[in-house]
Design a protein around this motif. Structure first.
Motif: not given
Lengths: 115, 117
Positions: A34, A36, A38, A41-44, A46, A89, A105-107
């Motif tokens: 997957l 994502y 981001k 100040a927000e969540g990731p 999809f 991500f 998750f990746g970096t």
């Protein structure tokens, strides 16, 4: 031990051009991948996914390619828009035999689309 | 739209304090997760839960515990906060697909930036 790697911490492209974000993984047992996005100040959120039995999945301007022999996947954004500027991500899903899968998750890669 | 709400946007605590991070989701999801995000390390899974009162360790559970007494609420507990736990904490939830047994699409909250001094 980083099982999912994004070797480019940042990428800058011109508006209208193609953005290519890359991701490598080490575990051949991953069965779903997957991407994502981001914003600060927000969540990731999809973006797009691909099953390990496919090599391409497309959704509008976003296409994900999977090369299982190379353990590599990439996200293509065409055309890139300034609103695409965010951290991306890559994530891989592992069925470890439990009640749910784990997402690893990746970096992350910071994409900057220049107007 | 799925909403995952984390109780605090910013939190400052002292070393040794017990810290509670709360997360609530409103979509009746079975699965809930706690991640931390650190520069250069991406998102790392701390703990997750696939049902009420059920919990499983993620990749970095040391120094943390969790509680899931109700389906919609998943709490992360730092038993004795340390400076290396300064981080962005992200809660997520997902629906379990009964066809496949899992669902990979996580819905994240906005995160809690925790600073431990």
């Amino acid at each position: 031990d980083q099982q999912v790697k994004q070797n480019s911490p940042s990428l800058s492209v011109q508006e209208g051009r193609i953005s290519i974000l890359n991701c490598d993984y080490t575990n051949s047992m991953f069965d779903y991948f997957l991407w994502y996005k981001k914003y600060p100040a927000e969540g990731p959120t999809f973006l797009i996914s691909i099953s390990s039995i496919k090599d391409k999945n497309e959704d509008g301007r976003f296409t994900v390619f999977l090369n299982k022999s190379a353990k590599h996947l990439s996200l293509h954004i065409v055309p890139s828009q300034p609103g695409d500027s965010a951290v991306y991500f890559c994530a891989a899903s592992l069925n470890y035999g439990g009640a749910t899968n784990k997402l690893i998750f990746g970096t992350g890669t910071l994409l900057a689309v220049q107007p | 739209d799925v909403k995952v709400t984390q109780s605090s946007r910013y939190l400052v605590k002292r070393t040794g304090e017990k810290v509670f991070l709360e997360c609530v989701q409103d979509m009746d999801h079975e699965n809930m997760f706690w991640y931390r995000q650190d520069p250069g390390l991406g998102l790392r899974l701390i703990y997750f839960s696939y049902d009420v009162k059920m919990k499983e360790k993620g990749d970095i559970p040391e120094g943390y515990s969790v509680s899931r007494e109700k389906k919609e609420r998943f709490s992360l507990i730092l038993e004795s906060a340390s400076t290396n736990q300064t981080s962005m904490y992200l809660c997520a939830s997902s629906f379990r697909s009964y066809a496949t047994g899992f669902n990979e699409k996580l819905f994240f909250g906005s995160g809690t930036q925790l600073s431990v001094l």
